[in-house]
Design an enzyme around this catalytic site. Sequence first.
Site, PDB file in Angstrom:
ATOM      1  N   ASN A  83       1.653 -32.568   9.224  1.00  0.00           N
ATOM      2  CA  ASN A  83       0.122 -32.391   9.349  1.00  0.00           C
ATOM      3  C   ASN A  83      -0.600 -32.269  10.957  1.00  0.00           C
ATOM      4  OD1 ASN A  83       1.506 -32.236   6.860  1.00  0.00           O
ATOM      5  ND2 ASN A  83       0.170 -33.942   5.989  1.00  0.00           N
ATOM      6  N   SER A 112      -2.454  19.173  12.490  1.00  0.00           N
ATOM      7  CA  SER A 112      -2.205  19.510  11.416  1.00  0.00           C
ATOM      8  C   SER A 112      -0.517  20.108  11.142  1.00  0.00           C
ATOM      9  CB  SER A 112      -3.511  20.567  11.273  1.00  0.00           C
ATOM     10  OG  SER A 112      -3.228  21.443   9.686  1.00  0.00           O
ATOM     11  N   SER A 113      -0.354  20.071  10.010  1.00  0.00           N
ATOM     12  CA  SER A 113       0.791  21.045   9.879  1.00  0.00           C
ATOM     13  C   SER A 113       0.749  22.262   9.102  1.00  0.00           C
ATOM     14  CB  SER A 113       2.014  20.220   8.518  1.00  0.00           C
ATOM     15  OG  SER A 113       1.071  19.926   7.213  1.00  0.00           O
TER      16      SER A 113
END
Length: 478
Positions: A138, A314-315
Amino acid sequence: MRLEKDCIGEMFISDEVLYGIHTLRAKHNFPITNQRVNPLIIESYLQIKKAAALVNQKAGTLNRKKAALIISACNELLFSKDFQAFIVPAIQGGAGTSTNMNVNEVVARLAMKISAQSGREAIKIHPNDDVNQSQSTNDTYPTAGKMAMLKAIEPLEEKINQLIHVLEQKAMVYSQAVKVGRTQLQDAVPTTFGRSFNAYAAGFKRDLRKLKAVEKQLCQVNLGGTAIGTGLNASQSYEKAIVPALSRIAGIPLTQATDLVDATQNSDAFTSLSGILKGVAVNLSKMCHDLRLLASGPQAGLGEISLPKVQAGSSIMPGKINPVIPEVVNQVAFEVIGKDLTVTMAAESGQLELNAFEPIMFKEILTSEAHLTKAVQTLIDNCLVGLQVNVDRCRDEVNHSSIAATILSPYLGYERTTALIKTSEKTNIPVKHLVENAGLLPKDLVEKLFSTEVLTNTKQVPVSGQKPLMNKRSGSVR
């Protein structure tokens, strides 16, 4: 194989691994993510264990040989950066106890191996009694977390500084590049790209100041408070010496919190940092939205700036290029904003004397710091450095924009200027030409009014010296 015991029972563990039963239980119990505890937390934890061994030895509560072995084990791990034995998942129950015990077990076993290298019988090093002496999860776990965050802030601040520098350079290069200013995506009044870039830089300067300020909060740690901040099981000499010792070892200006109970149960330092990271993300995202809009087209969009072409977009559409760098930065921003909500809920959900949800806070904050750092880097290198303003196109837009007529209002009045704007929109004749053709104002005054300096309010023309020419019968402008 070796047999290890804990309060739950027994487990066989491979004799080749450094971790022990507590670590293995955590791996079995928390199959949430394959992401392990952040290496910066492990590094910080090892520095804590090293400092604790040194201070405990000086306090007379830890045997000198054991302290030396623990320090040697920590040094070996810190030097090698070999953290393979730290296998506890980043998301875990137990308020970080599994991480602490993973470190305790690894350091203890490695220390015993080091002692056996001399050919003598290995000195028994206990994970709890020796490595974890005077400590609790802690107070060590939040301290390690804060140290890790401080270490991650530095590279982020460096990148933001670079970002500011690049933006200010762009502002100088394009200080006279006039453009149509827009409000609510509609044409407003002219401005310059110099002002736009300077405005972006100003936002990041504020972010940088906020990051510097939150560092002071993070440097205040609860180490020495043990379980709930009362310092139970830690000697007075340890409690006074541990933070200065750790500060020297880590090279971080740590200070012990004045109220250790407060520092143990409250997590507002983490929400402060997370909120600032969210602010950085928002500013980055806003700017990247602008970049995408300004670069839209190139034929059918605004096309006012050109971004570097870094990959095919872009493809199916040959030659299409997308603004992929601003897009990835946007997505990092969305992620960081979401992580801030997680941190907020985790901090709010801590009950009584301890917040059990620091593991998820640490995971999200450290991820945000790392991702923002990398996002800013790619934005600089792959987008901003090569960004170009299409100066001629922007100037042409201003010249043909009826909004430029706003500068005429003090001379011709709001209603008459509005009438000119409507005529310009119908006829596609620039307002400037309408004013010149109608002889409404002297030609030299028109030239001054429609200059870049006056349109962008970097140079003002006195209004009182020129009155509009009025038709006495109709009250209209001639």
